[in-house]
Design a protein around this motif. Sequence first.
Motif, mmCIF file in Angstrom:
data_model
loop_
_atom_site.group_PDB
_atom_site.id
_atom_site.type_symbol
_atom_site.label_atom_id
_atom_site.label_comp_id
_atom_site.label_asym_id
_atom_site.label_seq_id
_atom_site.Cartn_x
_atom_site.Cartn_y
_atom_site.Cartn_z
ATOM 1 N N GLN A 65 0.824 -1.202 0.000
ATOM 2 C CA GLN A 65 0.000 0.000 0.000
ATOM 3 C C GLN A 65 0.864 1.262 0.000
ATOM 4 N N TYR A 66 0.195 2.410 -0.032
ATOM 5 C CA TYR A 66 0.869 3.707 -0.036
ATOM 6 C C TYR A 66 0.092 4.678 0.839
ATOM 7 N N THR A 67 0.667 5.835 1.047
ATOM 8 C CA THR A 67 -0.001 6.886 1.802
ATOM 9 C C THR A 67 0.357 8.231 1.195
ATOM 10 N N ALA A 68 -0.261 9.292 1.721
ATOM 11 C CA ALA A 68 0.060 10.652 1.310
ATOM 12 C C ALA A 68 0.853 11.324 2.423
ATOM 13 N N LEU A 69 1.865 12.090 2.046
ATOM 14 C CA LEU A 69 2.714 12.795 3.007
ATOM 15 C C LEU A 69 2.559 14.300 2.836
ATOM 16 N N GLU A 70 2.577 15.012 3.970
ATOM 17 C CA GLU A 70 2.617 16.475 3.967
ATOM 18 C C GLU A 70 3.799 16.908 4.822
ATOM 19 N N THR A 71 4.593 17.831 4.320
ATOM 20 C CA THR A 71 5.745 18.325 5.068
ATOM 21 C C THR A 71 5.413 19.672 5.707
ATOM 22 N N PRO A 72 6.173 20.057 6.742
ATOM 23 C CA PRO A 72 5.917 21.369 7.356
ATOM 24 C C PRO A 72 6.298 22.535 6.455
ATOM 25 N N TRP A 73 7.059 22.263 5.396
ATOM 26 C CA TRP A 73 7.519 23.355 4.534
ATOM 27 C C TRP A 73 6.511 23.700 3.447
ATOM 28 N N TRP A 74 5.586 22.790 3.158
ATOM 29 C CA TRP A 74 4.557 23.044 2.145
ATOM 30 C C TRP A 74 3.196 22.603 2.687
ATOM 31 N N PRO A 75 2.589 23.407 3.555
ATOM 32 C CA PRO A 75 1.293 23.029 4.134
ATOM 33 C C PRO A 75 0.226 22.798 3.067
ATOM 34 N N ARG A 76 -0.602 21.780 3.303
ATOM 35 C CA ARG A 76 -1.731 21.413 2.460
ATOM 36 C C ARG A 76 -1.307 20.908 1.077
ATOM 37 N N VAL A 77 -0.027 20.606 0.910
ATOM 38 C CA VAL A 77 0.464 19.977 -0.327
ATOM 39 C C VAL A 77 0.851 18.539 0.028
ATOM 40 N N TRP A 78 0.106 17.590 -0.497
ATOM 41 C CA TRP A 78 0.301 16.175 -0.179
ATOM 42 C C TRP A 78 0.779 15.433 -1.415
ATOM 43 N N ARG A 79 1.690 14.476 -1.200
ATOM 44 C CA ARG A 79 2.176 13.637 -2.284
ATOM 45 C C ARG A 79 2.166 12.177 -1.838
ATOM 46 N N HIS A 80 1.981 11.267 -2.798
ATOM 47 C CA HIS A 80 1.855 9.842 -2.505
ATOM 48 C C HIS A 80 3.205 9.133 -2.524
ATOM 49 N N TYR A 81 3.416 8.269 -1.521
ATOM 50 C CA TYR A 81 4.611 7.428 -1.474
ATOM 51 C C TYR A 81 4.243 6.059 -0.932
ATOM 52 N N SER A 82 4.874 5.034 -1.497
ATOM 53 C CA SER A 82 4.614 3.660 -1.059
ATOM 54 C C SER A 82 5.451 3.320 0.164
ATOM 55 N N PHE A 83 4.915 2.450 0.997
ATOM 56 C CA PHE A 83 5.689 1.912 2.108
ATOM 57 C C PHE A 83 6.719 0.937 1.543
ATOM 58 N N SER A 84 7.949 1.054 2.019
ATOM 59 C CA SER A 84 9.021 0.233 1.451
ATOM 60 C C SER A 84 9.303 -1.019 2.255
ATOM 61 N N SER A 85 8.447 -1.328 3.205
ATOM 62 C CA SER A 85 8.596 -2.573 3.965
ATOM 63 C C SER A 85 7.230 -3.057 4.397
ATOM 64 N N ALA A 86 7.151 -4.323 4.749
ATOM 65 C CA ALA A 86 5.942 -4.850 5.368
ATOM 66 C C ALA A 86 5.834 -4.263 6.776
ATOM 67 N N PRO A 87 4.661 -4.339 7.409
ATOM 68 C CA PRO A 87 4.536 -3.847 8.789
ATOM 69 C C PRO A 87 5.603 -4.460 9.689
ATOM 70 N N ARG A 88 6.230 -3.595 10.503
ATOM 71 C CA ARG A 88 7.356 -4.019 11.343
ATOM 72 C C ARG A 88 6.939 -4.100 12.807
ATOM 73 N N PRO A 89 7.585 -4.973 13.580
ATOM 74 C CA PRO A 89 7.255 -5.066 15.007
ATOM 75 C C PRO A 89 7.470 -3.761 15.759
ATOM 76 N N ASP A 90 8.464 -2.947 15.329
ATOM 77 C CA ASP A 90 8.729 -1.688 16.026
ATOM 78 C C ASP A 90 7.809 -0.559 15.575
ATOM 79 N N GLY A 91 6.950 -0.808 14.559
ATOM 80 C CA GLY A 91 5.994 0.197 14.116
ATOM 81 C C GLY A 91 6.573 1.267 13.221
#
Length: 479
Positions: free
Chosen positions: A285-311
């Motif tokens: 799966q993927y999610t959308a990211l927003e940085t503090p430098w560009w408020p309300r600007v979101w971009r999609h990125y995939s998770f690069s690992s399966a769910p991890r025990p450390d979260g």
Amino acid sequence: MDAVTTNSAEPDSSGWFTPRKPARPEQPGAEPPAQAPGQAPGQVPGQAPGQTRIPIRPVGSRTSRMPPPPRPAPPERPERVPEQRPATAEAPEAPDAPRAPEPPKAPGQPEPSPDAVLIRRTMAEVGPVADKTTSYFYALLFIRHPELRELFPAAMDAQRDRLLKALLTAAEHIDNAEVLTEYLANLGRGHRKYGTRPEHYPAVGECLIGALTRYASAIWDPEVEAAWVRAYTAISQIMIDAAAKDERHSPPWWQAEIVSHERRTSDIAVVTVRADRPYPFLAGQYTALETPWWPRVWRHYSFSSAPRPDGLLSFHVKAVPAGWVSTALVRRARPGDVIRLGPPAGSMIVDHSTDSGLLCLGGGTGIAPIKALVEDVAEHGRKRPVEVYYGARSDHDLYDLDTMLRLQGKHSSWLSVRAVVDGPLPEVVGQFGPWHEYDAYLSGPPGMIRSGVDTLVRSGIPSRRIRHDLVEELVAAGD
């Protein structure tokens, strides 16, 4: 939109859409509660007395003859991010010319619904003036409903493109209820992070139809308008219901602190974050990211690992020219910075109920979700064959090849990894096989995914067994 009939709204007396109020979480499926004492009929809870929700209003030809409203001066902004523009439909016919025949159907393809024909005809009409149509829509929206401006980013160029892409996607899949519902439900859940509420949808629909009325005037008539009202009614209610369901168990966004920032090349970084609360997702799966430098600007990125025990959650980010979010994440972000994450989305997940092999094509940073899929198969302990083709323009761009080769060494009995730099990835993969007993997974630039799907279908893999997230417009390698 005849095909999408689930969760349809109750029309008001004029036939225009007013969103149905979602059932309360403690009473799933319940009818909306009775009017509160002292609350005026039609008043939205929380509104001032006398203020009622306004449904979409018929706009008709009057709007088409209105002069464009004055457009607000654009705010200062950096250079526009270059984005891939969707292909527009053929140019419209002259207003007085006989209507062109519909394109022939492929053998076995069902007849399009009447609404689908009208919706697609409208999109073909506005295609050559798409920029004007979307600009006029937002001008109408912000002038008539200025309180909604704060929901959008300061620079609107990319937002205008996204509206058109969403409409094109809906038009393309209008008669495919399964695909369209999944797409719209993801949009509805994702829009929670912007602060979108059910009462915002009528304003958007009114202004959208106003813009289409103006720029599709050559074909616009009551029949076309009615088709769009039905389509927008169905679209809106699917998104509203999905958001309401998601609200019962998930926040609109998560705060996430960067705990590791590893530069793999001059323009690629692996960014690892820790969310402020549990973040449930599936490999692929993927999610959308927003940085503090560009408020309300979101971009999609995939998770690069399966769910991890450390979260912890990791992403592969490539800085693209003039890319706001990607450049900030690669060149500006540091451990300790806090970003925001939207909800997880995407259907490129492994079906663990079968033993079919996996054929995985990852182009550029599109290798990130492929790596997650390999880890997911390994964690489930079933030795099913997994063939990974990792494509890049040069050896230098194979930034994660060592990681993939280590995985191959650990799981050599079922995992094979091949690097491809001497030709288009889909064409190279097409030379191997046969693949008809495999499920295929594709991640990378949109062009690679499109050509990959065509190649794999020709090689004997049914389209239903080819998974990617292009319909959600995920660009794993882009900003």
